[in-house]
Design an enzyme around this catalytic site. Structure first.
Site: not given
Ligand SMILES: *Cc1c(COP(=O)(O)O)cnc(C)c1O
Length: 402
Positions: A141, A226, A255
């Site tokens: 994700f 990520d 986050k």
């Molecule tokens: C939450 C998340 C995203 C997306 O972040 P947003 O601030 O919602 O755009 C991308 N990568 C990972 C691993 C995430 O947990």
């Protein structure tokens, strides 16, 4: 002077909000530390942390101070000008990581969007247009923009929006042989979550990340981590790459970085950053003084040996009791990103567990239908952990009674 506000209820959501979310039946109105109160004055313990965002809980005094001081000073100037909080934040991140340079934006998706565009631009400049392929992992994700859902590759997020971004492939996570078979001289980047967050809190094996690093080097591909969910102390290290000791070329963060204020960052080295010359990429709000001032305060509190060590201790406090809960076959994760895998009998019922917990005054998360996820404040009091787990055990007991 207070302005009279019209009363609003959960039903208003269905009336005036786009239905892309399905929020809980209650509306939180106030938070302090790891406690939240709803419209009816009911108190809940927060083990959800705004989905791994509220790294210092709610209304942490250091963040309130940073935000209000900045709010009385300067809100926004755009990137036609730089600003002091952005420069201070960049220094802090560069000093604390492998990176030499920072790019600021407003979300995790934007941080990844920048990372993917940069990786393609670097390969384009160095090797030409054929080297543009991105390898991602199954069930990853990376956000909800079209590029990031294409890289994420999960049909539930990416299908039905017209043509996807092409030049992207997906290999099974933690499978080094699969990555080896896919990577080629056309690969510009491999992107990995050091712990897959949304799809079940699945930590990478050390050998997998080490092997990915080696394969990227052999093929002149960039390794992107990520760390939107794993970053900023979540694992008991500032970033998860430091837990593993495997250094990426590009890292995305968001986050917890803002502790509840929207901000994202892409970190990289001088050699890579230099390809994003003036005019190649940008965002109006990126590096906004309010967000950067808050993120500076977040880092000042979290990036200390004491706070980080406490995250690891709190992991053990959670794990000791979660491992005894009969709904779970496995408790996994690192630091305060914990995933509890439901047993076969309870598979697919994570949402029922969330609802039962809420009835006992506890906010928890799921990570897919089979995993209950905990991502609380990194500075949650031990007493709140104990009380929250008491509530969780009561919820589980009721579920088991049927
Ligand atoms: C939450 C998340 C995203 C997306 O972040 P947003 O601030 O919602 O755009 C991308 N990568 C990972 C691993 C995430 O947990």
């Amino acid at each position: 002077m207070s302005v009279e506000q019209a009363p609003v209820q959960r039903a208003d959501f269905d009336q005036v909000m786009v239905p892309n979310y399905a929020p809980a039946a209650f509306i939180p109105v106030r938070g302090e530390g790891s406690r939240v109160w709803d419209q009816a004055g009911r108190e809940l313990i927060d083990f959800a942390g705004g989905i791994a965002v509220n790294a210092l809980g709610h209304c942490h005094p250091a963040l309130v101070k940073a935000l209000t001081e900045q709010a009385n000073t300067l809100w926004h100037v755009s990137n036609v000008f730089t600003n002091e909080p952005a420069l201070r934040l960049a220094h802090k991140l560069v000093d604390a990581t492998f990176a030499d340079k920072a790019f600021f934006c407003n979300s995790g998706a934007e941080a990844n969007e920048a990372a993917f565009k940069l990786a393609r631009r670097v390969a384009h400049d160095r090797f030409g247009p054929d080297k543009h392929e991105i390898i991602s992992t199954v069930n990853s994700f990376h956000g909800r923009t079209l590029f990031t859902v294409s890289v994420g590759g999960q049909p539930k997020y990416s299908d039905g929006f017209g043509p996807k971004i092409t030049g992207i492939s997906h290999v099974p996570y933690n499978d080094l042989e699969a990555l080896k078979a896919q990577i080629s001289d056309k690969t510009c980047a491999v992107v990995i979550e050091p712990i897959q967050g949304e799809s079940g809190v699945v930590p990478a094996d050390l050998a997998y990340l080490e092997g990915a690093r080696k394969l990227c080097d052999e093929h002149n591909a960039l390794l992107i981590f990520d760390e939107v969910q794993t970053g900023v102390g979540r694992t008991g290290h500032l970033y998860a790459y430091q837990h593993y000791g495997v250094i990426p070329d590009i890292l995305s963060s968001a986050k917890s970085l803002g502790g509840g204020f929207p901000i994202g960052a892409m970190l990289t080295t001088d050699d890579i950053a230099k390809h994003l010359v003036a005019g190649t990429h940008g965002t109006t709000y990126g590096g906004n003084p309010l967000g950067c001032a808050v993120a500076c305060a977040v880092l000042d509190v979290i990036n200390t040996p004491q706070t980080l060590a406490a995250v690891t201790a709190k992991h053990e406090r959670f794990k000791a009791r979660l491992e005894k809960i009969e709904l779970f076959s496995l408790v996994r994760g690192v630091g305060l990103l914990i995933g509890c895998v439901l047993t076969d009998v309870w598979k697919g019922k994570a949402k029922d567990v969330l609802n039962a917990a809420e009835k006992e005054g506890l906010m928890v998360l799921q990570a897919g239908p089979d995993v209950v996820r905990f991502a609380p404040s990194l500075v949650i009091e031990d007493a709140d952990i104990d009380e929250g787990l008491d509530r969780f055990e009561r919820a589980v007991a009721k579920l088991l009674q049927g």
